[in-house]
Motif scaffolding. Structure first.
Motif, PDB file in Angstrom:
ATOM      1  N   ALA A   1     -44.916  17.785  36.278  1.00 26.69           N
ATOM      2  CA  ALA A   1     -45.530  16.264  36.549  1.00 26.69           C
ATOM      3  C   ALA A   1     -45.380  15.569  35.388  1.00 26.69           C
ATOM      4  O   ALA A   1     -44.970  14.157  35.653  1.00 26.69           O
ATOM      5  N   ILE A   2     -45.418  15.680  34.146  1.00 21.77           N
ATOM      6  CA  ILE A   2     -45.145  14.789  33.147  1.00 21.77           C
ATOM      7  C   ILE A   2     -43.726  14.469  33.100  1.00 21.77           C
ATOM      8  O   ILE A   2     -43.555  13.349  33.007  1.00 21.77           O
ATOM      9  N   GLY A   3     -42.793  15.280  33.571  1.00 24.77           N
ATOM     10  CA  GLY A   3     -41.580  14.939  33.824  1.00 24.77           C
ATOM     11  C   GLY A   3     -41.112  13.884  34.662  1.00 24.77           C
ATOM     12  O   GLY A   3     -40.502  13.013  34.574  1.00 24.77           O
TER      13      GLY A   3
ATOM     14  N   ASN B   1     -29.618  15.788  28.995  1.00 19.39           N
ATOM     15  CA  ASN B   1     -30.682  16.579  29.367  1.00 19.39           C
ATOM     16  C   ASN B   1     -31.863  16.278  28.250  1.00 19.39           C
ATOM     17  O   ASN B   1     -31.608  15.859  27.133  1.00 19.39           O
ATOM     18  N   ALA B   2     -33.088  16.551  28.647  1.00 17.63           N
ATOM     19  CA  ALA B   2     -34.063  16.328  27.599  1.00 17.63           C
ATOM     20  C   ALA B   2     -35.316  17.565  28.163  1.00 17.63           C
ATOM     21  O   ALA B   2     -35.175  18.216  29.084  1.00 17.63           O
ATOM     22  N   CYS B   3     -36.545  17.526  27.258  1.00 13.49           N
ATOM     23  CA  CYS B   3     -37.482  18.568  27.514  1.00 13.49           C
ATOM     24  C   CYS B   3     -38.840  18.010  26.963  1.00 13.49           C
ATOM     25  O   CYS B   3     -39.025  17.161  26.316  1.00 13.49           O
ATOM     26  N   ILE B   4     -39.757  18.970  27.446  1.00 12.10           N
ATOM     27  CA  ILE B   4     -41.281  18.442  27.095  1.00 12.10           C
ATOM     28  C   ILE B   4     -42.066  19.648  26.605  1.00 12.10           C
ATOM     29  O   ILE B   4     -41.881  20.852  27.259  1.00 12.10           O
TER      30      ILE B   4
ATOM     31  N   GLY C   1     -26.158  12.715  35.117  1.00 15.20           N
ATOM     32  CA  GLY C   1     -25.363  11.470  34.954  1.00 15.20           C
ATOM     33  C   GLY C   1     -26.105  10.161  35.067  1.00 15.20           C
ATOM     34  O   GLY C   1     -25.526   9.078  34.673  1.00 15.20           O
ATOM     35  N   SER C   2     -26.957  10.128  36.099  1.00 17.73           N
ATOM     36  CA  SER C   2     -27.676   8.938  36.120  1.00 17.73           C
ATOM     37  C   SER C   2     -29.073   8.923  36.136  1.00 17.73           C
ATOM     38  O   SER C   2     -30.086   7.730  35.934  1.00 17.73           O
ATOM     39  N   ARG C   3     -29.994  10.013  36.364  1.00 20.72           N
ATOM     40  CA  ARG C   3     -31.315  10.263  36.394  1.00 20.72           C
ATOM     41  C   ARG C   3     -31.772  11.742  35.890  1.00 20.72           C
ATOM     42  O   ARG C   3     -30.846  12.591  36.107  1.00 20.72           O
ATOM     43  N   HIS C   4     -33.160  12.013  35.457  1.00 18.12           N
ATOM     44  CA  HIS C   4     -33.681  13.185  35.162  1.00 18.12           C
ATOM     45  C   HIS C   4     -34.304  13.823  36.271  1.00 18.12           C
ATOM     46  O   HIS C   4     -34.733  13.293  37.132  1.00 18.12           O
ATOM     47  N   HIS C   5     -33.904  15.114  36.429  1.00 19.37           N
ATOM     48  CA  HIS C   5     -34.575  15.828  37.465  1.00 19.37           C
ATOM     49  C   HIS C   5     -35.395  16.859  36.613  1.00 19.37           C
ATOM     50  O   HIS C   5     -35.129  17.998  36.136  1.00 19.37           O
ATOM     51  N   PRO C   6     -36.919  16.778  36.783  1.00 21.16           N
ATOM     52  CA  PRO C   6     -37.822  17.716  36.068  1.00 21.16           C
ATOM     53  C   PRO C   6     -37.847  18.928  36.530  1.00 21.16           C
ATOM     54  O   PRO C   6     -37.710  19.252  37.990  1.00 21.16           O
TER      55      PRO C   6
END
Length: 323
Positions: free
Chosen positions: A103-105, A129-132, A148-153
């Motif tokens: 949910a934070i993602g 990529n990113a992480c929490i 390539g265009s948005r993040h998928h949590p």
């Protein structure tokens, strides 16, 4: 679209109504409840609805625990929220559950610049990529896949992976926790209870000052330790927080490597915003970067602290609107 959204945590549960229009989210007044004062989640929602007179037909709730088939067993609470059961109990047409770190993602795009604090800027451009990693009542972790265009949590339960000591002090901590709990996870050392566990291990060798025993009769151990360390009035507490921050940095770095998080590491949870200066002081980032041959890669990764408690509420609303 009006959605009832909530964040179910081991310490507190927050609820509000969200208005969603084209992925823009506006939150109403946020109500906070002590989780352990209620037998189950349904009673918290019923109290909120009675107090506010709110009406809605849909709801999405972030849960501090694994979510499978819209059901969960909270990790640090004796609750078992079930979306279908909640629909019946609350007379709602549709309820969805998602992990609180997921949910934070989902909520990150809704945050303003002032809702984030930069610990380390990393290299530009910071895409990928990113992480929490969120230390609070427990240790939550989530990944954000970059297409390539948005993040998928996506949710993980990485905080329950095996803790590995690296020196004698950490080995003593590990042995104490193994005797008490059997399996020793990262959550046992990188969390609010983790601060208490580290202090207990250190104090077992040195003894506890009388003032500390008195203060912790009425206050949370982690809160007392962090406060006394920040004030420089307790060598045990300073040592405890130094080790806690080092372990937090090490595990955040582990997560960054596993997700190849060139898009950034975000620190969530309640501990990081209250200890910003301590996070900036050295042990956290030293441990984060200390990855041997991969240290140059780690120095490319930005590290930010999420200051807003509303991220999972924004995220639950955006998740529901996109579903």
């Amino acid at each position: 679209m009006q959605i009832l959204v909530g964040d179910i945590g081991g310490t507190k549960t927050t609820l509000t109504l969200a208005e969603v229009a084209e992925q823009r989210v506006a939150l109403g007044d946020v109500h906070r409840y002590a989780s352990r004062e209620h037998d189950n989640f349904e009673s918290v929602v019923q109290r909120f609805l009675a107090e506010t007179g709110a009406t809605c037909t849909q709801a999405a709730f972030a849960v501090a625990g694994p979510v499978l088939d819209d059901r969960s067993q909270t990790t640090n609470l004796p609750w078992s929220p079930d979306a279908r059961a909640l629909e019946r109990a609350l007379d709602l047409s549709r309820v969805r559950l998602l992990n609180d770190l997921e949910a934070i993602g989902w909520g990150l795009p809704a945050l303003a610049d002032e809702d984030l604090a930069t610990l380390y800027p990393g290299a530009a451009p910071s895409t990928g990529n990113a992480c929490i990693v969120a230390a609070g009542t427990g240790l939550g972790q989530a990944g954000l896949y970059w297409d390539g265009s948005r993040h998928h949590p996506f949710a993980t339960e990485g905080g329950h992976g095996d803790f590995a000591p690296t020196d004698g002090r950490e080995q003593a901590l590990f042995e104490d926790l193994r005797q008490r709990f059997g399996h020793v996870s990262w959550e046992r050392v990188v969390s609010g209870p983790g601060i208490a566990n580290i202090h207990r291990s250190i104090a077992a060798q040195q003894g506890v000052p009388a003032w500390f025993s008195e203060e912790t009769r009425h206050r949370d151990v982690a809160e007392v330790v962090a406060e006394a360390a920040a004030q420089g009035r307790c060598p045990q507490c300073i040592e405890t927080m130094e080790l806690f921050l080092r372990l937090y940095g090490r595990e955040a770095g582990n997560m960054a490597l596993k997700q190849m998080a060139l898009g950034g590491v975000y620190l969530g949870g309640g501990i990081a915003p209250k200890n910003l200066e301590a996070l900036r002081a050295g042990p956290f980032l030293e441990a984060f970067f200390d990855k041997g041959r991969l240290a140059p890669l780690m120095q490319r990764i930005p590290v930010r602290v999420i200051l807003s408690e509303k991220a999972p509420l924004y995220g639950a609303a955006r998740f529901m609107a996109a579903d």
